[in-house]
Motif scaffolding. Structure first.
Motif, PDB file in Angstrom:
ATOM      1  N   PRO A 141       0.820  -1.214   0.000  1.00  3.04           N
ATOM      2  CA  PRO A 141       0.000   0.000   0.000  1.00  3.04           C
ATOM      3  C   PRO A 141       0.852   1.262   0.000  1.00  3.04           C
ATOM      4  N   ASP A 142       0.465   2.209  -0.844  1.00  5.04           N
ATOM      5  CA  ASP A 142       1.177   3.485  -0.838  1.00  5.04           C
ATOM      6  C   ASP A 142       0.701   4.332   0.335  1.00  5.04           C
ATOM      7  N   ARG A 143       1.149   5.566   0.365  1.00  8.79           N
ATOM      8  CA  ARG A 143       0.846   6.427   1.507  1.00  8.79           C
ATOM      9  C   ARG A 143      -0.643   6.721   1.614  1.00  8.79           C
ATOM     10  N   VAL A 144      -1.287   6.992   0.480  1.00 14.83           N
ATOM     11  CA  VAL A 144      -2.719   7.321   0.487  1.00 14.83           C
ATOM     12  C   VAL A 144      -3.548   6.105   0.862  1.00 14.83           C
ATOM     13  N   LEU A 145      -3.244   4.960   0.197  1.00 21.06           N
ATOM     14  CA  LEU A 145      -4.002   3.740   0.480  1.00 21.06           C
ATOM     15  C   LEU A 145      -3.779   3.286   1.918  1.00 21.06           C
ATOM     16  N   GLY A 146      -2.539   3.377   2.384  1.00 17.75           N
ATOM     17  CA  GLY A 146      -2.254   2.984   3.765  1.00 17.75           C
ATOM     18  C   GLY A 146      -3.009   3.843   4.759  1.00 17.75           C
ATOM     19  N   TYR A 147      -3.120   5.136   4.474  1.00 15.32           N
ATOM     20  CA  TYR A 147      -3.860   6.035   5.367  1.00 15.32           C
ATOM     21  C   TYR A 147      -5.336   5.655   5.398  1.00 15.32           C
ATOM     22  N   ARG A 148      -5.896   5.355   4.227  1.00 13.39           N
ATOM     23  CA  ARG A 148      -7.312   4.996   4.169  1.00 13.39           C
ATOM     24  C   ARG A 148      -7.579   3.683   4.880  1.00 13.39           C
ATOM     25  N   VAL A 149      -6.687   2.724   4.702  1.00 11.05           N
ATOM     26  CA  VAL A 149      -6.851   1.439   5.385  1.00 11.05           C
ATOM     27  C   VAL A 149      -6.788   1.626   6.898  1.00 11.05           C
ATOM     28  N   HIS A 150      -5.838   2.432   7.345  1.00  8.99           N
ATOM     29  CA  HIS A 150      -5.700   2.668   8.783  1.00  8.99           C
ATOM     30  C   HIS A 150      -6.927   3.365   9.353  1.00  8.99           C
ATOM     31  N   GLN A 151      -7.475   4.330   8.623  1.00 12.09           N
ATOM     32  CA  GLN A 151      -8.676   5.010   9.081  1.00 12.09           C
ATOM     33  C   GLN A 151      -9.863   4.059   9.152  1.00 12.09           C
ATOM     34  N   ALA A 152      -9.932   3.141   8.187  1.00 17.89           N
ATOM     35  CA  ALA A 152     -11.016   2.155   8.209  1.00 17.89           C
ATOM     36  C   ALA A 152     -10.892   1.245   9.425  1.00 17.89           C
ATOM     37  N   VAL A 153      -9.661   0.860   9.758  1.00 17.45           N
ATOM     38  CA  VAL A 153      -9.446   0.005  10.924  1.00 17.45           C
ATOM     39  C   VAL A 153      -9.807   0.756  12.209  1.00 17.45           C
ATOM     40  N   ILE A 154      -9.451   2.029  12.289  1.00 14.05           N
ATOM     41  CA  ILE A 154      -9.778   2.830  13.475  1.00 14.05           C
ATOM     42  C   ILE A 154     -11.292   2.924  13.663  1.00 14.05           C
ATOM     43  N   GLN A 155     -12.014   3.141  12.581  1.00 21.91           N
ATOM     44  CA  GLN A 155     -13.470   3.198  12.678  1.00 21.91           C
ATOM     45  C   GLN A 155     -14.049   1.858  13.112  1.00 21.91           C
ATOM     46  N   ALA A 156     -13.446   0.772  12.630  1.00 21.44           N
ATOM     47  CA  ALA A 156     -13.903  -0.556  13.042  1.00 21.44           C
ATOM     48  C   ALA A 156     -13.629  -0.796  14.522  1.00 21.44           C
ATOM     49  N   VAL A 157     -12.505  -0.299  15.013  1.00 22.05           N
ATOM     50  CA  VAL A 157     -12.189  -0.426  16.437  1.00 22.05           C
ATOM     51  C   VAL A 157     -13.212   0.337  17.268  1.00 22.05           C
ATOM     52  N   LYS A 158     -13.567   1.523  16.849  1.00 22.61           N
ATOM     53  CA  LYS A 158     -14.542   2.324  17.596  1.00 22.61           C
ATOM     54  C   LYS A 158     -15.916   1.668  17.635  1.00 22.61           C
ATOM     55  N   LYS A 159     -16.229   0.889  16.596  1.00 25.48           N
ATOM     56  CA  LYS A 159     -17.518   0.196  16.541  1.00 25.48           C
ATOM     57  C   LYS A 159     -17.459  -1.195  17.148  1.00 25.48           C
ATOM     58  N   GLY A 160     -16.247  -1.680  17.462  1.00 23.24           N
ATOM     59  CA  GLY A 160     -16.104  -3.006  18.053  1.00 23.24           C
ATOM     60  C   GLY A 160     -16.211  -4.137  17.055  1.00 23.24           C
ATOM     61  N   ASN A 161     -15.830  -3.899  15.805  1.00 23.95           N
ATOM     62  CA  ASN A 161     -15.889  -4.927  14.759  1.00 23.95           C
ATOM     63  C   ASN A 161     -14.620  -5.776  14.824  1.00 23.95           C
ATOM     64  N   VAL A 162     -14.674  -6.871  15.581  1.00 20.77           N
ATOM     65  CA  VAL A 162     -13.493  -7.692  15.833  1.00 20.77           C
ATOM     66  C   VAL A 162     -13.029  -8.394  14.563  1.00 20.77           C
ATOM     67  N   GLU A 163     -13.966  -8.932  13.802  1.00 19.40           N
ATOM     68  CA  GLU A 163     -13.596  -9.711  12.618  1.00 19.40           C
ATOM     69  C   GLU A 163     -12.858  -8.850  11.600  1.00 19.40           C
TER      70      GLU A 163
END
Length: 383
Positions: free
Chosen positions: A66-88
């Motif tokens: 992943p490049d810088r932009v894609l890596g940032y988007r992936v990380h933001q998606a993971v953070i949102q999943a953490v806030k919602k408690g999406n373990v899978e």
């Protein structure tokens, strides 16, 4: 007068009413009909499709860097999943990109720090599936404000998390459970570390939860005041009933119905009701005079409330049994004994109402205090 020409015309109106009533019932109870089954099946299909899509995304992320932009988007998606408690979602993404465990957000907080801040215990429990070295690295990290994990656990939980817990005292108890759990896994030095505001985790906890402590004290005192009034009233009634026994006494002062088995039921239930009501009054009096320190909300105060509500339920049930036994003694040889059954059924109403109104609260307090808890340390190694 108009006559109907066919026999089926007589059934048309009742059938139409039956169809309308059936449609209304099916509309109000969708979970018990075909629509409910279709809804559940559709949810399972959507979940299966989402899992396949996630698997495809993870496969692509493994094959490309992943490049810088894609890596940032992936990380933001993971953070949102953490806030919602999406373990899978979180676990699959981290297995594809292991660096996500160490990457921080704009405040330099890793996924477990974000889980603590948002009170997502399922994500936090994944911490126990790491190796000891990785766990030490994660738990020792600070954010850009100098807060370690214990500082974050000391902060007040989001309102949407607290609203799901009934009662301010139980909310305070859950906050203490979070603080104690995080305190048990972070390095001991984290307890005395100062953040950028110059405060220890314990100081942050006291400041952030000052209002919740006051609300918890008010909530418990309101329950204790109203319940102690009922218990004290029952003590008075059952004490008087013990000396005004059914049928009275004979010339020697012995109860007339002493040899009747129902009389022993009356005496035993009256005694149980009196003793349990007295215990309930003492427990609620202890709640009213307790010191409402923060750590008291963990087990001490909830235990007093459990004992008080339990003995109150017992004394009400025993009082109704004593009433029914006394009534049965007086009407056993009477021609009006047919009224005993409806009266006994009516005597069950107060017990049932108490069970419906207060028993769920009692169960919640017991599970929250002595149940298995929301934290699970038996997590298999996953990373």
């Amino acid at each position: 007068m108009m006559q109907r020409g066919h026999k089926g015309d007589y059934l048309e109106e009742p059938l139409q009413k039956w169809k309308e009533m059936s449609s209304r019932v099916a509309h109000k109870l969708p979970l018990f009909g075909v629509e409910g089954i279709k809804s559940i099946r559709a949810q399972k299909l959507r979940h299966a499709q989402a899992v396949k899509l996630l698997q495809g995304i993870c496969t692509e992320l493994r094959n490309i860097k992943p490049d810088r932009v894609l890596g940032y988007r992936v990380h933001q998606a993971v953070i949102q999943a953490v806030k919602k408690g999406n373990v899978e979602f979180v676990t699959r993404m981290i297995k594809s990109i292991p660096e996500l465990v160490w990457n921080g957000d704009i405040n330099d907080r890793n996924i477990f720090s974000i889980a603590i801040l948002n009170r997502q215990e399922k994500i936090f429990n994944l911490l126990h599936g790491l190796t000891n070295v990785k766990k030490m690295k994660v738990t020792s990290a600070d954010d850009r404000f100098g807060n370690n994990m214990l500082h974050l656990a000391a902060m007040l939980a989001p309102s949407d998390q607290l609203d799901g817990i009934s009662g301010a005292a139980l909310q305070m108890q859950r906050e203490l459970q979070w603080f104690k759990e995080v305190e048990s896994i972070v390095p001991p030095i984290c307890k005395d570390v100062l953040n950028s505001d110059g405060k220890k985790p314990s100081e942050v906890f006291s400041q952030q939860h000052a209002n919740l402590v006051k609300e918890g004290e008010k909530w418990m005192k309101e329950i204790a005041t109203s319940s102690s009034f009922v218990a004290a009233l029952i003590v008075t009634i059952m004490f008087a009933a013990a000396f005004t026994i059914p049928g009275g006494n004979n010339d020697k002062g012995a109860p007339i119905f002493l040899d009747d088995p129902l009389f022993m039921v009356f005496i035993i239930s009256d005694s149980i009701s009196l003793f349990s009501a007295t215990t309930s009054v003492l427990m609620f009096l202890g709640i009213l005079t307790s010191q409402y320190a923060e750590n008291k909300f963990l087990t001490r105060l909830p235990t007093k409330l459990i004992i008080g509500l339990s003995t109150l339920f017992i004394c009400i049930a025993a009082m109704m049994i004593a009433f029914c036994a006394a009534l049965a003694i007086l009407l056993k040889k009477s021609s009006t004994k047919v009224v005993m059954i409806p009266i006994i059924l009516l005597a069950c109403v107060p017990v049932t109402l108490f069970a419906l109104l207060q028993f769920p609260l009692l169960v919640n307090i017991f599970i929250s205090t002595y149940g298995p808890g929301i934290f699970d340390r038996n997590i298999q190694r996953w990373y």
